[in-house]
Design a protein around this motif. Structure first.
Motif, mmCIF file in Angstrom:
data_model
loop_
_atom_site.group_PDB
_atom_site.id
_atom_site.type_symbol
_atom_site.label_atom_id
_atom_site.label_comp_id
_atom_site.label_asym_id
_atom_site.label_seq_id
_atom_site.Cartn_x
_atom_site.Cartn_y
_atom_site.Cartn_z
ATOM 1 N N ALA A 198 0.822 -1.211 0.000
ATOM 2 C CA ALA A 198 0.000 0.000 0.000
ATOM 3 C C ALA A 198 0.856 1.261 0.000
ATOM 4 O O ALA A 198 0.444 2.305 -0.530
ATOM 5 C CB ALA A 198 -0.927 0.003 1.211
ATOM 6 N N ALA A 199 2.049 1.177 0.570
ATOM 7 C CA ALA A 199 2.950 2.327 0.591
ATOM 8 C C ALA A 199 3.552 2.608 -0.784
ATOM 9 O O ALA A 199 4.063 3.705 -1.032
ATOM 10 C CB ALA A 199 4.063 2.091 1.613
ATOM 11 N N LYS A 200 3.469 1.628 -1.688
ATOM 12 C CA LYS A 200 4.079 1.756 -3.016
ATOM 13 C C LYS A 200 3.051 1.887 -4.129
ATOM 14 O O LYS A 200 3.418 2.071 -5.293
ATOM 15 C CB LYS A 200 4.958 0.529 -3.291
ATOM 16 N N THR A 201 1.775 1.737 -3.800
ATOM 17 C CA THR A 201 0.715 1.735 -4.812
ATOM 18 C C THR A 201 -0.449 2.599 -4.340
ATOM 19 O O THR A 201 -0.374 3.264 -3.306
ATOM 20 C CB THR A 201 0.193 0.311 -5.055
ATOM 21 N N LYS A 202 -1.530 2.537 -5.087
ATOM 22 C CA LYS A 202 -2.762 3.229 -4.709
ATOM 23 C C LYS A 202 -3.717 2.234 -4.071
ATOM 24 O O LYS A 202 -3.964 1.156 -4.617
ATOM 25 C CB LYS A 202 -3.419 3.853 -5.944
ATOM 26 N N ILE A 203 -4.252 2.583 -2.900
ATOM 27 C CA ILE A 203 -5.305 1.769 -2.284
ATOM 28 C C ILE A 203 -6.619 2.147 -2.955
ATOM 29 O O ILE A 203 -6.981 3.329 -3.018
ATOM 30 C CB ILE A 203 -5.403 2.018 -0.771
ATOM 31 N N VAL A 204 -7.340 1.158 -3.458
ATOM 32 C CA VAL A 204 -8.618 1.435 -4.122
ATOM 33 C C VAL A 204 -9.760 0.803 -3.343
ATOM 34 O O VAL A 204 -9.560 -0.084 -2.516
ATOM 35 C CB VAL A 204 -8.627 0.904 -5.575
ATOM 36 N N ASN A 205 -10.949 1.308 -3.597
ATOM 37 C CA ASN A 205 -12.142 0.760 -2.963
ATOM 38 C C ASN A 205 -12.367 -0.684 -3.415
ATOM 39 O O ASN A 205 -11.964 -1.076 -4.513
ATOM 40 C CB ASN A 205 -13.368 1.596 -3.323
ATOM 41 N N SER A 206 -13.047 -1.443 -2.575
ATOM 42 C CA SER A 206 -13.274 -2.859 -2.902
ATOM 43 C C SER A 206 -13.965 -3.034 -4.244
ATOM 44 O O SER A 206 -13.662 -3.976 -4.993
ATOM 45 C CB SER A 206 -14.112 -3.513 -1.795
ATOM 46 N N ASP A 207 -14.898 -2.140 -4.573
ATOM 47 C CA ASP A 207 -15.673 -2.365 -5.795
ATOM 48 C C ASP A 207 -14.888 -2.047 -7.065
ATOM 49 O O ASP A 207 -15.354 -2.336 -8.169
ATOM 50 C CB ASP A 207 -16.994 -1.590 -5.755
ATOM 51 N N TYR A 208 -13.679 -1.480 -6.932
ATOM 52 C CA TYR A 208 -12.873 -1.259 -8.132
ATOM 53 C C TYR A 208 -12.448 -2.584 -8.755
ATOM 54 O O TYR A 208 -12.300 -2.696 -9.972
ATOM 55 C CB TYR A 208 -11.643 -0.402 -7.819
ATOM 56 N N TRP A 209 -12.267 -3.610 -7.914
ATOM 57 C CA TRP A 209 -11.951 -4.944 -8.450
ATOM 58 C C TRP A 209 -13.113 -5.455 -9.293
ATOM 59 O O TRP A 209 -12.914 -6.165 -10.278
ATOM 60 C CB TRP A 209 -11.645 -5.905 -7.311
ATOM 61 N N ASN A 210 -14.319 -5.071 -8.914
ATOM 62 C CA ASN A 210 -15.495 -5.424 -9.706
ATOM 63 C C ASN A 210 -15.406 -4.782 -11.084
ATOM 64 O O ASN A 210 -15.723 -5.414 -12.104
ATOM 65 C CB ASN A 210 -16.754 -4.958 -8.970
ATOM 66 N N TYR A 211 -14.950 -3.520 -11.131
ATOM 67 C CA TYR A 211 -14.762 -2.862 -12.428
ATOM 68 C C TYR A 211 -13.737 -3.613 -13.272
ATOM 69 O O TYR A 211 -13.928 -3.814 -14.475
ATOM 70 C CB TYR A 211 -14.324 -1.408 -12.244
ATOM 71 N N LEU A 212 -12.634 -4.039 -12.650
ATOM 72 C CA LEU A 212 -11.614 -4.772 -13.401
ATOM 73 C C LEU A 212 -12.167 -6.089 -13.936
ATOM 74 O O LEU A 212 -11.812 -6.522 -15.042
ATOM 75 C CB LEU A 212 -10.389 -5.015 -12.527
ATOM 76 N N ASN A 213 -13.043 -6.727 -13.186
ATOM 77 C CA ASN A 213 -13.695 -7.945 -13.687
ATOM 78 C C ASN A 213 -14.617 -7.622 -14.857
ATOM 79 O O ASN A 213 -14.687 -8.383 -15.836
ATOM 80 C CB ASN A 213 -14.473 -8.624 -12.567
#
Length: 349
Positions: A198-213
Motif C-alpha cells: 500500500a505504501a508503493k501503490t494506490k489503495i482502491v475501494n473494494s468495488d474497483y476490483w469489480n470494475y476490473l472484472n
C-alpha cells in the motif's frame, strides 16, 4: 469476515458501506485516477470455502462445470455448479492447496452454495466449510504487480489462472491485459503485505476490483442472478469455465445440449449505461419495440464510473444486442456496447 482484518482496514481509513464493501476514496475517483496504475484492494466481499476429504475430487467432478482433474497446486480455474435445469447457482474460482480444494465466490452465495453441495455429499468422505475468517483475500493489479509480489513469493507464475504459493501466501494470476493477482493468506501475513505494498501503490475501494472484472469480461454472479442463466449465457466456456469433455454433473445434459445443438440465444456483453436513475443488478433490459411483458437482457454486475454513468456486464439476447437499440426496461437510459477482451461466439444463436 475476519474481525481483526475489518478493524485493521477501518483503522487505516476504510469505511464499510451498507453493502459490506470497504471504501477508502470518494466515488468515481478510482476509475478516474487509477486506470492501469498499480493498486491494492480488499476482496472481503468474496468468501473462501474449503472442500476436503478422500472423495473430494470425485465429488466435485460430479458437480462442477469444469474439469476438476486439471486443478492442482499450480493451476486454478473458473467453474460453476448448476441446478438440475442447468441454471447456474454460482460461479467462482477453484484452486487447490495442500491437497484440499477451495472456491472463492461472492459472500451472498456461500450459504446457498454449501447447502446445495451438501445435498449431494450422501456417504462421500467430503467436508465443506466456510473459512473466510481464516483466509484474508486481497487483490493486487498493475504493470508492476509481479515485481511487488516478488519479495513474498519466489518464482511467481505470470500465466493466467496459474497458482504460486509458499507457506505464507497463495497468489493466483487473474485474467487481464494488465497483471492481476488475488492473494490468500493469514491475518498476520495480510497486514505485512498490505502495509508494504500500500505504501508503493494506490489503495482502491473494494468495488474497483469489480470494475476490473467487468473490463475483462468476467461475469461473477451473486444471489440476485443465481439460477437465472445457463453457464453459456455468462460466457463461461469463453473464459475457460466449462469442460465439454468431462463426465456428467448436475445440469450437464442441459448445458451440453445448448452447446452441441447450437441453441445459444443469449450472451454476456460489456455495456455502458447513462442514466439519471441508478441501475441495479438484476434489472431488465429492453429494446424500443419491446412490449410491456418483454425483456431482452439482465444486468449481471455494475460499476459507477462517473455521475450518471456506469459500466456493466449484462446477459442480452444476441439478436437484440446486434440489431436493436437497447435501454433499461424501466427507464430510457442510454446503453452502448463496449469491447470485450475475447470474441463472442454468435454462431450458436
Amino acid at each position: 469476515m475476519n474481525n481483526d482484518w475489518k478493524n485493521f482496514l477501518q483503522n487505516n481509513g476504510a469505511k464499510q458501506g451498507n453493502n459490506g464493501l470497504f471504501a477508502f476514496n470518494p466515488p468515481y475517483s478510482d476509475y478516474q485516477n487509477t486506470k492501469d496504475n498499480d493498486c491494492i484492494s480488499d476482496l472481503s466481499y468474496f468468501s473462501t470455502v474449503v472442500i476436503a476429504g478422500a472423495d473430494a475430487n470425485e465429488f466435485l467432478q460430479g458437480q462442477f462445470t469444469n474439469d476438476v482433474n486439471k486443478v492442482d497446486e499450480n493451476n486454478s480455474q473458473l467453474s460453476g455448479f448448476c441446478n438440475n435445469k442447468g441454471r447456474m447457482i454460482a460461479n467462482y474460482r477453484l484452486f487447490q492447496h495442500q491437497s484440499n480444494y477451495f472456491i472463492s465466490l461472492r459472500n451472498d452465495l456461500v450459504e446457498r452454495s454449501i447447502n446445495h453441495l451438501q445435498n449431494y455429499v450422501l456417504r462421500a468422505e467430503v467436508g465443506i466449510q466456510d473459512i473466510s475468517e481464516q483466509l484474508i483475500h486481497i487483490g493486487i493489479s498493475g504493470k508492476n504487480a509481479e515485481t511487488l509480489l516478488a519479495s513474498y513469493i519466489d518464482n511467481l507464475n505470470s500465466t493466467v489462472d496459474s497458482v504460486s504459493s509458499n507457506d505464507d501466501y497463495i497468489a493466483i494470476r487473474i485474467a487481464g491485459s494488465t497483471p492481476r493477482y488475488e492473494i490468500f493468506c493469514s491475518f498476520e501475513h495480510a497486514v505485512k503485505l498490505w502495509e508494504d505494498i500500500a505504501a508503493k501503490t494506490k489503495i482502491v475501494n473494494s468495488d474497483y476490483w469489480n470494475y476490473l472484472n467487468i473490463k475483462n469480461g468476467l461475469p461473477l454472479i451473486d444471489s440476485i442472478t443465481s439460477e437465472a442463466f445457463v453457464p453459456q449465457m455468462a460466457n463461461m466456456e469463453l473464459i475457460n469455465g466449462i469442460s465439454f469433455e468431462k463426465g456428467c454433473y448436475t445440469g450437464q445434459e442441459i448445458v451440453a445440449r445448448t452447446h452441441f445443438l447450437g441453441k445459444q440465444k443469449r450472451r454476456t456483453y460489456r455495456i455502458s449505461i447513462t442514466s439519471e436513475t441508478e441501475p441495479e443488478v438484476g434489472e431488465q433490459l429492453a429494446t424500443e419495440t419491446s412490449t410491456e411483458n418483454q425483456y431482452t437482457g439482465t444486468l449481471v454486475t455494475l460499476y459507477p464510473i462517473a455521475k450518471n454513468k456506469y459500466e456493466a456486464l449484462a446477459v442480452i439476447q444476441i439478436k437484440s444486442a446486434e440489431e436493436a437499440k437497447l435501454k433499461l426496461k424501466e427507464s430510457d437510459a442510454e446503453i452502448n456496447l463496449l469491447d470485450l477482451p475475447y470474441s463472442l461466439i454468435t454462431s450458436d444463436a
